[in-house]
Design an enzyme around this catalytic site. Structure first.
Site, short mmCIF file in Angstrom:
data_model
loop_
_atom_site.label_atom_id
_atom_site.label_comp_id
_atom_site.label_asym_id
_atom_site.label_seq_id
_atom_site.Cartn_x
_atom_site.Cartn_y
_atom_site.Cartn_z
N GLU A 65 60.50 43.73 45.69
CA GLU A 65 59.86 43.84 44.38
C GLU A 65 59.94 45.27 43.85
O GLU A 65 60.17 45.50 42.67
CB GLU A 65 58.39 43.40 44.47
CG GLU A 65 58.24 41.90 44.67
CD GLU A 65 56.80 41.47 44.94
OE1 GLU A 65 56.50 40.30 44.71
OE2 GLU A 65 55.99 42.30 45.40
N LYS A 109 42.32 40.67 38.59
CA LYS A 109 43.18 41.69 39.23
C LYS A 109 42.97 43.10 38.66
O LYS A 109 43.47 44.07 39.21
CB LYS A 109 44.66 41.31 39.06
CG LYS A 109 45.05 39.93 39.56
CD LYS A 109 45.11 39.89 41.05
CE LYS A 109 45.61 38.59 41.65
NZ LYS A 109 46.92 38.17 41.30
#
Ligand code: A5P
Length: 231
Positions: free
Chosen positions: A108, A126
């Site tokens: 990623e 988040k």
């Protein structure tokens, strides 16, 4: 399953489709939020017949992308990505992230660092004031793992060797993950650098200065946060 949260994830993922354009080379992140993006992207490709090529960040994403009929390529073929869409475990006000809850942080980060634009899709849970509530995933080579673990503990973290179904978790790259619980992370860039200087560490889940836009599902809405604005 928290349905409200799933709805927020799905809304954020759908919103990200608006930023995908004909002919783009796209990086695909990993995780349950990205799953909704892959599903919507597959549908879009089928219905609009637009041509894009995608680089997956994990074996899991590769498999799902194939199922949804998303055309795949590699970083050998395509050296620069136009856009990467990915999830995150934590996002702070400066768009710094903790990633790696799914164990795909290394690939990623490679995609994020080689992408012209990085869009992060998350549900509202988040967003954090300061990073560090979520234990920071650190990918380490198997050789000497106990010594590497001790070095990380020396930085003040409580360190857990990640397991999955009772077995030690092994990443797509054949490495282990050490989950490091620090107190609040005051200086993410500094910590990212210090951790990566430890021999045996391959990469860590702190993403600093890599993100251009964050799409946050909040109730029925999606907030579009752009770098330098709305923060
Ligand atoms: C994968 O390794 C992670 O970096 C994910 O991007 C992160 O864990 C977010 O996953 P969810 O969308 O499943 O919360």
């Amino acid at each position: 399953l928290n349905w409200q949260r799933e709805k927020e994830k799905r809304n954020a993922a759908f919103k990200a489709i608006e930023y995908v354009e004909e002919g783009m080379v796209l990086g695909l992140g990993t995780g349950t939020t990205v799953y909704y993006f892959l599903k919507a992207l597959g549908k879009e490709i089928k219905e609009s017949h637009f041509k894009i090529k995608c680089v997956p960040s994990s074996v899991e994403t590769e498999k799902i992308a194939r199922e949804f009929g998303i055309p795949l390529t590699t970083l050998q073929e395509e050296r620069v990505l136009d856009l990467t869409v990915d999830g995150a475990d934590e996002v702070d006000k400066a768009f710094n992230l903790i990633k790696g809850g799914g164990g795909a942080l290394l690939r990623e980060k490679l995609l994020a660092s080689n992408s012209k634009k990085e869009i992060i899709i998350v549900d509202s849970s988040k967003l954090v004031e300061k990073l560090g509530g979520f234990p920071l995933p650190v990918e380490v080579v198997q050789f000497g793992v106990e010594l590497t673990k001790r070095k990380l503990e020396g930085l003040g973290a409580k360190v857990e060797h990640r397991r999955k179904e009772g077995e030690l978790f092994v990443t797509d790259n054949g490495n282990y993950i050490l989950d490091c619980q620090f107190a609040a992370i005051e200086e993410p860039k500094k910590l990212e650098t210090i951790i990566n200087l430890i021999p045996g560490v391959v990469e860590n889940g702190l993403f600093v200065g890599l993100v251009d836009m964050v799409l946050v599902g909040e109730g029925d809405e999606v907030k579009v946060l752009k770098k330098g604005k709305g923060k």
